[in-house]
Scaffold this active site. Sequence first.
Site, PDB file in Angstrom:
ATOM      1  N   LEU A  32       0.917  -1.233   0.036  1.00 62.10           N
ATOM      2  CA  LEU A  32       0.146  -0.111   0.080  1.00 62.10           C
ATOM      3  C   LEU A  32       0.964   1.310   0.032  1.00 62.10           C
ATOM      4  CD1 LEU A  32      -2.560  -1.426   2.486  1.00 62.10           C
ATOM      5  CD2 LEU A  32      -3.071  -0.810   0.188  1.00 62.10           C
ATOM      6  N   HIS A  41       2.369 -10.749  10.586  1.00 59.89           N
ATOM      7  CA  HIS A  41       3.421 -11.293   9.717  1.00 59.89           C
ATOM      8  C   HIS A  41       3.910 -12.829  10.338  1.00 59.89           C
ATOM      9  CE1 HIS A  41       6.821 -10.944   7.228  1.00 59.89           C
ATOM     10  NE2 HIS A  41       7.571 -11.187   8.151  1.00 59.89           N
TER      11      HIS A  41
HETATM   12  C1  GAR Z   1      -0.143 -15.727   6.734  1.00 61.13           C
HETATM   13  O1  GAR Z   1       0.785 -16.698   6.956  1.00 61.13           O
HETATM   14  C2  GAR Z   1       0.064 -14.236   6.967  1.00 61.13           C
HETATM   15  O2  GAR Z   1       1.070 -14.295   7.977  1.00 61.13           O
HETATM   16  C3  GAR Z   1       1.146 -14.077   5.662  1.00 61.13           C
HETATM   17  O3  GAR Z   1       0.404 -14.616   4.595  1.00 61.13           O
HETATM   18  C4  GAR Z   1      -0.250 -15.683   5.235  1.00 61.13           C
HETATM   19  C5  GAR Z   1      -1.701 -15.598   4.564  1.00 61.13           C
HETATM   20  O4  GAR Z   1      -2.558 -16.732   4.976  1.00 61.13           O
HETATM   21  N1  GAR Z   1       1.310 -12.784   5.432  1.00 61.13           N
HETATM   22  C6  GAR Z   1       2.531 -12.187   5.275  1.00 61.13           C
HETATM   23  O5  GAR Z   1       3.446 -12.987   4.647  1.00 61.13           O
HETATM   24  C7  GAR Z   1       2.445 -10.654   4.844  1.00 61.13           C
HETATM   25  N2  GAR Z   1       3.939 -10.159   4.880  1.00 61.13           N
HETATM   26  P1  GAR Z   1      -4.042 -16.687   4.950  1.00 61.13           P
HETATM   27  O6  GAR Z   1      -4.592 -15.995   3.645  1.00 61.13           O
HETATM   28  O7  GAR Z   1      -4.362 -18.151   5.079  1.00 61.13           O
HETATM   29  O8  GAR Z   1      -4.297 -15.933   6.170  1.00 61.13           O
END
Ligand code: GAR
Length: 207
Positions: free
Chosen positions: A94, A110
């Site tokens: 964003l 995260h």
């Molecule tokens: C999760 O592990 C979240 O922490 C990560 O993506 C995944 C989404 O899973 N986010 C990042 O890496 C942001 N930098 P989900 O769609 O099943 O919630």
Amino acid sequence: MTKIAVLVSGGGTNLQALIDAQQAGKIENGQISLVVSSNPKAYALERAAKAAIPSEVLRRRDFSDAEEYGKALTALLENADIGLIVLAGFMTVLPDSFCRHFENRIINVHPSLIPSFCGEGFYGLRVHEAALAKGVKVTGATVHFVSEVVDGGAIIAQKAVEVEDGDTPETLQKRVMQNAEWILLPQAVSDFCAGRLRVDGAIVHKN
Ligand code: GAR
């Protein structure tokens, strides 16, 4: 009652954790009012539909640049009177103007213990690949406020998770989600909506 928007791009298991917490009465003074996906095929959209939560799709490629995307997203969220924005696996970066506009009203989850394995390029499975390549024995998840610095905003909560022998990025991701993300995120959202979080510069205090 704080109206919550959850921004997603993929599977939406963190969105599901929030929906489950809401249905169990564990989101104090908050209501998930809108789900916004950057990806029309995200399974998260089906989760929203099943829970009867309105959703919108806003694709980055339909806008000339990040700034225009941010403006459209801002309008959508302002029109819905959103008081808290949750980034739950939202994979579109964003613009600074958006982060400033909603300062201390955007929460991100995260999948590592920030400041390890975070910043530009560290998202999803890549985070766990990097943790395994480094050979760390403990990793975890972090919930934080979003600032203009990628993964650099004030930390709300963290939880450690052990790395096990023979872990793959996939097995480690699953353990971090189950044992940390799905617990931390609903708790932080509830704390925010109940007015328990106080931001003092880089430090978040919980009353
Ligand atoms: C999760 O592990 C979240 O922490 C990560 O993506 C995944 C989404 O899973 N986010 C990042 O890496 C942001 N930098 P989900 O769609 O099943 O919630």
